[in-house]
Design a protein around this motif. Structure first.
Motif, short mmCIF file in Angstrom:
data_model
loop_
_atom_site.label_atom_id
_atom_site.label_comp_id
_atom_site.label_asym_id
_atom_site.label_seq_id
_atom_site.Cartn_x
_atom_site.Cartn_y
_atom_site.Cartn_z
N THR A 127 0.84 -1.20 0.00
CA THR A 127 0.00 0.00 0.00
C THR A 127 0.88 1.26 0.00
O THR A 127 0.58 2.23 -0.70
CB THR A 127 -0.93 -0.01 1.23
N LEU A 128 1.96 1.21 0.75
CA LEU A 128 2.88 2.36 0.77
C LEU A 128 3.45 2.61 -0.62
O LEU A 128 3.46 3.75 -1.11
CB LEU A 128 4.01 2.08 1.78
N ALA A 129 3.91 1.54 -1.28
CA ALA A 129 4.48 1.70 -2.62
C ALA A 129 3.45 2.28 -3.58
O ALA A 129 3.73 3.21 -4.34
CB ALA A 129 4.97 0.34 -3.13
N ARG A 130 2.25 1.77 -3.51
CA ARG A 130 1.21 2.22 -4.42
C ARG A 130 0.79 3.65 -4.10
O ARG A 130 0.42 4.41 -5.00
CB ARG A 130 0.01 1.26 -4.39
N ALA A 131 0.85 4.02 -2.82
CA ALA A 131 0.50 5.40 -2.45
C ALA A 131 1.53 6.37 -3.00
O ALA A 131 1.19 7.45 -3.47
CB ALA A 131 0.40 5.52 -0.93
N ILE A 132 2.81 5.98 -2.96
CA ILE A 132 3.86 6.87 -3.49
C ILE A 132 3.67 7.06 -4.99
O ILE A 132 3.79 8.16 -5.51
CB ILE A 132 5.27 6.29 -3.19
N LEU A 133 3.31 5.98 -5.68
CA LEU A 133 3.14 6.05 -7.14
C LEU A 133 1.72 6.42 -7.55
O LEU A 133 1.39 6.40 -8.72
CB LEU A 133 3.52 4.71 -7.76
N ARG A 134 0.90 6.73 -6.59
CA ARG A 134 -0.50 7.12 -6.80
C ARG A 134 -1.25 6.06 -7.63
O ARG A 134 -2.03 6.39 -8.53
CB ARG A 134 -0.56 8.47 -7.52
N LEU A 135 -0.97 4.81 -7.36
CA LEU A 135 -1.69 3.72 -8.02
C LEU A 135 -2.76 3.27 -7.04
O LEU A 135 -2.59 2.31 -6.30
CB LEU A 135 -0.73 2.56 -8.33
#
Ligand SMILES: Nc1ncnc2c1ncn2[C@@H]1O[C@H](COP(=O)(O)OP(=O)(O)OP(=O)(O)O)[C@@H](O)[C@H]1O
Ligand SMILES: [Mg+2]
Length: 335
Positions: free
Chosen positions: A67-75
């Motif tokens: 979720t953190l990774a996707r939040a950074i990439l706005r996915l």
């Protein structure tokens, strides 16, 4: 979706401000809507990552790493409830960028990602050379010739023979498929590559070989990696810093050398004690109990219920205490 919008002057994301970290998060928060309530998946996440460094993101299943990774990439999925905080890339707050600008300058270009289990989602009917060249062709960034020349370059970098450009995914071993996915993430020469469990589906020898490749790439390209894993032993080989997460929050953010020797947070200590070693005659420990529900996490420390060092203060939300450059979210470290 509630989102903080503060219009700001349009600085270039690609324009590197050499002073300051490559990536910096301030109070990132992401909640999801579910039928039974709001899932508080990420809460007050603040940390930074320097250029050319690797940050290992550790924590057990469900703690919010992907979720953190996707939040950074706005996915983001459709059921986002709250998405706020600040994410600076090269000093520019990318949370403030419009979607088109984000797609043009950030996703794949500034930051790319090797998604969890992506090696199983390679297109079976397109040759892998074409799939690796594709990120260069999005938004017509390059000509086909340039894209293929770059594909050959990244194939060399990740250790795939050039002849494999013409193969299909089913003709490759698991290791080669994972190298292909890593190659795709490198084609656009991003400053940061997020690797979400890049070796967890592979046998140990292939894992080791891919870890060596990643180490070499990091040195050759002076790249930054965010290396997400629950495999502590593997993470120690590549990381300069560690972000340890528990139930959607940071519990510790330490230099790797310190973290693997002498972790600060009781959760980090338990996590380290759970590592199996063949050399020492010591049984790996496990942590009794389960993480709290993210629908209604406790007001105080989220690890308190499973913590052997719990005391009264733990029922109050712990602030982040510093130990030199390292940070720990635990009342034991109150001065
Ligand atoms: N779209 C969504 N809606 C509701 N809850 C979600 C959504 N996406 C993720 N979650 C919840 O957020 C939490 C964090 O999930 P996430 O996939 O980030 O964990 P993880 O640390 O990557 O775990 P793993 O190690 O198993 O990959 C989980 O409780 C998950 O159920
Ligand atoms: Mg995950």
């Amino acid at each position: 979706m509630k989102q903080q919008t503060r219009p700001r002057p349009d600085k270039g994301v690609g324009v590197t401000t050499r002073d300051g970290p490559l990536l910096r998060l301030e109070e990132l928060q992401l909640y999801f809507r579910a039928t039974v309530g709001v899932v508080r998946a990420l809460e007050s996440l603040s940390f930074s990552l320097e250029r050319g460094r690797t940050l290992a993101v550790l924590g057990e299943s469900g703690c919010g790493k992907t979720t953190l990774a996707r939040a950074i990439l706005r996915l983001l999925p459709r059921n986002v409830d709250t998405y706020k905080g600040r994410v600076f890339l090269n000093g520019v707050d990318i949370m403030q960028l419009g979607e088109e600008r984000f797609r043009r300058d950030v996703r794949w270009v500034g930051i790319s990602m090797v998604s969890q289990a992506a090696m199983n989602s390679l297109n079976p009917v397109v040759k892998i050379g074409e799939q690796v060249a594709e990120p260069m062709l999005i938004n017509r960034r390059s000509t086909k010739e340039e894209a293929y020349s770059r594909a050959r370059e990244v194939f060399r970098l990740v250790g795939i023979p050039e002849a494999f450009l013409n193969r299909y995914a089913f003709e490759l071993s698991g290791g080669m498929r994972q190298r292909t996915i890593i190659a795709m993430a490198l084609t656009t020469s991003p400053g940061l590559v997020i690797l979400d469990e890049p070796t967890s589906a592979l046998d140990v020898l292939t894992q080791a070989s891919i870890m060596n490749t990643l180490k070499r790439i990091k040195q050759e390209l002076n790249l930054s990696f965010m290396f997400i894993t629950h495999d502590i032993a593997t993470s120690s080989e590549l990381s300069d810093q560690v972000l340890c997460m528990y139930a959607g929050q940071m519990v510790e953010y330490s230099k790797a050398e310190r973290f693997y020797r002498e972790p600060l947070h009781p959760y980090s200590q338990k996590l380290m004690a759970s590592v199996t070693t063949l050399r020492e005659d010591k049984k790996p420990e496990f942590i009794p109990g389960r993480p709290p529900s993210l629908l209604d996490p406790p007001k105080g420390c989220r690890f308190a219920e499973r913590c052997q060092r719990r005391f009264e203060r733990c029922d109050e939300e712990p602030p982040v205490f510093t130990r030199g450059d390292d940070k720990v979210k635990c009342w034991l470290y109150e001065e």
